[in-house]
Scaffold this motif. Structure first.
Motif, PDB file in Angstrom:
ATOM      1  N   GLY A  56       0.798  -1.235   0.000  1.00 45.22           N
ATOM      2  CA  GLY A  56       0.000   0.000   0.000  1.00 45.22           C
ATOM      3  C   GLY A  56       0.828   1.283   0.000  1.00 45.22           C
ATOM      4  O   GLY A  56       1.896   1.365  -0.619  1.00 45.22           O
ATOM      5  N   GLY A  57       0.298   2.276   0.760  1.00 46.16           N
ATOM      6  CA  GLY A  57       0.853   3.630   0.724  1.00 46.16           C
ATOM      7  C   GLY A  57       2.337   3.703   1.081  1.00 46.16           C
ATOM      8  O   GLY A  57       3.072   4.520   0.521  1.00 46.16           O
ATOM      9  N   ARG A  99       4.353   2.833  -1.947  1.00 49.87           N
ATOM     10  CA  ARG A  99       4.250   3.974  -2.884  1.00 49.87           C
ATOM     11  C   ARG A  99       5.187   5.110  -2.444  1.00 49.87           C
ATOM     12  O   ARG A  99       5.984   5.619  -3.234  1.00 49.87           O
ATOM     13  CB  ARG A  99       2.791   4.459  -2.904  1.00 49.87           C
ATOM     14  N   ASP A 155       1.738   5.604   7.626  1.00 52.42           N
ATOM     15  CA  ASP A 155       1.241   4.349   8.177  1.00 52.42           C
ATOM     16  C   ASP A 155       2.017   3.212   7.558  1.00 52.42           C
ATOM     17  O   ASP A 155       2.449   3.329   6.416  1.00 52.42           O
ATOM     18  CB  ASP A 155      -0.203   4.151   7.713  1.00 52.42           C
ATOM     19  N   ARG A 183      -7.363  -6.318  -5.148  1.00 45.58           N
ATOM     20  CA  ARG A 183      -8.565  -5.702  -4.572  1.00 45.58           C
ATOM     21  C   ARG A 183      -8.363  -4.218  -4.268  1.00 45.58           C
ATOM     22  O   ARG A 183      -9.257  -3.549  -3.791  1.00 45.58           O
ATOM     23  CB  ARG A 183      -8.949  -6.399  -3.272  1.00 45.58           C
ATOM     24  N   ARG A 226     -10.704   9.444  -3.738  1.00 44.70           N
ATOM     25  CA  ARG A 226      -9.294   9.079  -3.526  1.00 44.70           C
ATOM     26  C   ARG A 226      -8.454   9.377  -4.764  1.00 44.70           C
ATOM     27  O   ARG A 226      -7.333   9.854  -4.658  1.00 44.70           O
ATOM     28  CB  ARG A 226      -9.178   7.589  -3.176  1.00 44.70           C
ATOM     29  N   ARG A 274      -7.798  12.944  -4.741  1.00 37.90           N
ATOM     30  CA  ARG A 274      -6.884  13.289  -3.647  1.00 37.90           C
ATOM     31  C   ARG A 274      -5.439  12.966  -4.013  1.00 37.90           C
ATOM     32  O   ARG A 274      -4.547  13.796  -3.862  1.00 37.90           O
ATOM     33  CB  ARG A 274      -7.298  12.536  -2.377  1.00 37.90           C
ATOM     34  N   ARG A 321      -2.681  15.769  -4.603  1.00 44.84           N
ATOM     35  CA  ARG A 321      -1.624  15.771  -3.590  1.00 44.84           C
ATOM     36  C   ARG A 321      -0.248  15.485  -4.201  1.00 44.84           C
ATOM     37  O   ARG A 321       0.739  16.116  -3.865  1.00 44.84           O
ATOM     38  CB  ARG A 321      -1.970  14.724  -2.530  1.00 44.84           C
TER      39      ARG A 321
HETATM   40  N1  CTP Z   1      -7.803   1.134  -0.333  1.00 42.75           N
HETATM   41  C1  CTP Z   1      -8.644   0.789  -1.379  1.00 42.75           C
HETATM   42  N2  CTP Z   1      -9.874   1.380  -1.504  1.00 42.75           N
HETATM   43  C2  CTP Z   1     -10.284   2.323  -0.603  1.00 42.75           C
HETATM   44  C3  CTP Z   1      -9.459   2.663   0.470  1.00 42.75           C
HETATM   45  C4  CTP Z   1      -8.207   2.058   0.571  1.00 42.75           C
HETATM   46  O1  CTP Z   1      -8.282  -0.039  -2.195  1.00 42.75           O
HETATM   47  N3  CTP Z   1     -11.480   2.885  -0.744  1.00 42.75           N
HETATM   48  C5  CTP Z   1      -6.486   0.464  -0.221  1.00 42.75           C
HETATM   49  C6  CTP Z   1      -5.379   1.209  -0.958  1.00 42.75           C
HETATM   50  O2  CTP Z   1      -4.655   0.304  -1.729  1.00 42.75           O
HETATM   51  C7  CTP Z   1      -4.502   1.797   0.112  1.00 42.75           C
HETATM   52  C8  CTP Z   1      -4.770   0.895   1.324  1.00 42.75           C
HETATM   53  O3  CTP Z   1      -6.084   0.368   1.135  1.00 42.75           O
HETATM   54  O4  CTP Z   1      -3.149   1.809  -0.245  1.00 42.75           O
HETATM   55  C9  CTP Z   1      -4.691   1.644   2.639  1.00 42.75           C
HETATM   56  O5  CTP Z   1      -5.609   2.714   2.648  1.00 42.75           O
HETATM   57  P1  CTP Z   1      -5.257   4.134   3.256  1.00 42.75           P
HETATM   58  O6  CTP Z   1      -4.478   3.966   4.496  1.00 42.75           O
HETATM   59  O7  CTP Z   1      -6.504   4.936   3.277  1.00 42.75           O
HETATM   60  O8  CTP Z   1      -4.366   4.768   2.088  1.00 42.75           O
HETATM   61  P2  CTP Z   1      -2.843   4.984   1.867  1.00 42.75           P
HETATM   62  O9  CTP Z   1      -2.554   4.531   0.486  1.00 42.75           O
HETATM   63  O10 CTP Z   1      -2.029   4.430   2.972  1.00 42.75           O
HETATM   64  O11 CTP Z   1      -2.796   6.562   1.783  1.00 42.75           O
HETATM   65  P3  CTP Z   1      -2.305   7.649   2.791  1.00 42.75           P
HETATM   66  O12 CTP Z   1      -0.858   7.805   2.450  1.00 42.75           O
HETATM   67  O13 CTP Z   1      -3.129   8.844   2.418  1.00 42.75           O
HETATM   68  O14 CTP Z   1      -2.572   7.130   4.166  1.00 42.75           O
END
Ligand code: CTP
Length: 438
Positions: A17-18, A21, A50, A137, A189, A192, A196
């Motif tokens: 995830g994030g 990235r 996170d 997913r 998202r 965003r 961002r």
């Molecule tokens: N995710 C998703 N669909 C959503 C919310 C989240 O598929 N509606 C997945 C994304 O792949 C994301 C992961 O769950 O990477 C974690 O979500 P979140 O913590 O909200 O996003 P981050 O990518 O970690 O972004 P941030 O840096 O803003 O915390």
């Protein structure tokens, strides 16, 4: 330590995830800084908010809750770590809040959500397919990469969907055409991340967004809100992220261009008037809420909702589970507005204006300010800039020093003093003491 615990159990552990990235963004930033290219800096600065880990490669039925077991093992190893378990989703969150160098780090450990294989998952194809499903997913290619943390192939990058290339080319791209239909909050998202990180929404992905909106996906959010509270929680979370970010104006503009404001309510549109209201409230809050008592994002959201009919605005606020005072404000908005419009023109003296407005808190006043006619708005402005900051010239101790016996009469005496101070009839302590004696 987490990887070691997983290895001991024969599991695979991935960073996903994030965090992945942001890790690659910081790499890109480091690689391009020397060349004077600052395109990736924004993402790099956000590195490691996170940490999301996924456990995979298990084969016993009991390993079903592998993530939870791993988190428990880590907590035993590091007693200062706080552990929360969400059994339903087989996830657990660890907070490293005691280590000053880590500054309250959140670590989520999830169990790869996939079918259970009745045979040992030593076969790399099976391993790869279950983490692959977990990544599939997810929302965007840039968020759907993983780094393996466990031996023997630790450090290996799993990028099944071209996330790295999209990071380099600065594209926000979904993994499949139905992504926004399945989860409409991903529209927010996409915007965003694009705003961002300064990325483009890939044209095909933008097409999917427009298609989802044209097919009435927003209608589902509203009608099924009560049935799917998770959708609401996510929408609220996304609205919050967007409205509290420094780039909120660009994000709202982009959402409006995509026709996505209607996800909040189908009647909602970003008119010039609404746009003006949002920016005015933002300016006033930044000016008057210097000690950050007000949740700006929430007041901006209230401005959006104030556009709707009373019953709709309250319903949306309730569905989004906004705090009780926000809901009350939206509920009583029309009455408060009418009261100000009929009462404030009658306030000739500053002290009368002060009396009329003192019952309202700052979020209520700024919200009302954008709804009322200009003359009333000027009075609210006068109250906020000149009257609300006025400090009483004397307090209860001063009255005692003047020889008055403490008692119930202190309150009206001090109120009367404040009124004449506001009206400019008393200007300093000497005049204040004289006023009290008289
Ligand atoms: N995710 C998703 N669909 C959503 C919310 C989240 O598929 N509606 C997945 C994304 O792949 C994301 C992961 O769950 O990477 C974690 O979500 P979140 O913590 O909200 O996003 P981050 O990518 O970690 O972004 P941030 O840096 O803003 O915390």
């Amino acid at each position: 330590a987490a990887a070691k615990q997983a290895e001991e159990r024969g599991w695979q552990l991935y960073l996903v995830g994030g965090a992945v990235r942001d890790l690659f963004l910081s790499d890109l930033a480091a690689a391009t800084t020397d060349e004077g290219d600052d395109r990736f800096e924004e993402g790099a600065n956000l590195f490691m908010a996170d940490i999301d880990l996924v456990v995979d490669g298990f084969h016993r039925a009991a390993d079903h809750a592998a993530g939870v077991e791993l988190a428990r093992a880590l907590q035993q190893q590091y007693p200062s770590v706080r552990l929360q378990i969400h059994g339903r989703f087989q996830t657990s969150a660890l907070t490293w809040h005691n280590d000053p160098t880590l500054n309250s780090l959140w670590i989520d450990i999830a169990t790869a959500r996939t079918e259970f294989y009745p045979y040992p998952a030593a076969n790399p194809e099976v391993e790869a397919s279950s983490i692959r499903q977990d990544l599939y997913r997810r929302d965007f290619t840039i968020n759907a990469m993983a780094i393996r943390l466990t031996a023997p192939r630790s450090g290996e990058v799993l990028d099944f969907f071209g996330g790295l290339l999209d990071l380099q080319e600065q594209h926000v791209r979904v993994l499949h055409a139905n992504s926004f239909i399945e989860d409409p909050t991903r529209i927010y998202r996409a915007v965003r991340f694009a705003v961002r990180l300064g990325f483009e929404i890939d044209p095909q992905t933008e097409g999917y967004i427009r298609h989802a909106i044209a097919s009435g996906v927003y209608h589902r959010i509203q009608t099924e809100m009560a049935k799917f509270p998770a959708l609401q929680t996510r929408l609220k979370q996304e609205l919050r992220y967007i409205l509290e970010a420094p780039y909120w104006t660009r994000a709202i503009q982009r959402l409006s261009d995509l026709g996505a404001i209607c996800c909040i309510h189908s009647d909602l549109q970003l008119t010039d008037r609404l746009w003006w209201q949002l920016r005015l409230v933002d300016r006033w809050l930044r000016q008057f809420d210097t000690d950050h008592q007000v949740e700006h994002w929430l007041t901006l959201l209230e401005v959006l909702l104030a556009e709707l009919e009373k019953s709709d605005r309250v319903k949306v606020a309730e569905n989004l589970q906004l705090p009780a005072d926000s809901i009350d404000r939206l509920q009583n908005l029309d009455e408060m507005q009418q009261y100000l419009q009929s009462h404030l023109p009658k306030c000739d003296r500053p002290s009368q204006l002060y009396q009329a407005l003192i019952p309202y808190d700052l979020p209520t006043l700024v919200l009302l300010a954008v709804l009322v006619p200009r003359s009333i708005r000027r009075q609210i402005w006068q109250y906020l800039t000149r009257l609300a900051p006025v400090k009483p010239l004397l307090n209860g101790n001063d009255l005692k020093a003047l020889g008055y016996k403490p008692g119930r009469q202190f309150k009206p005496m001090l109120e009367a003093l404040l009124a004449v101070t506001l009206d400019g009839e008393v200007r300093d302590r000497t005049e204040a003491e004289q006023f009290i004696r008289d």
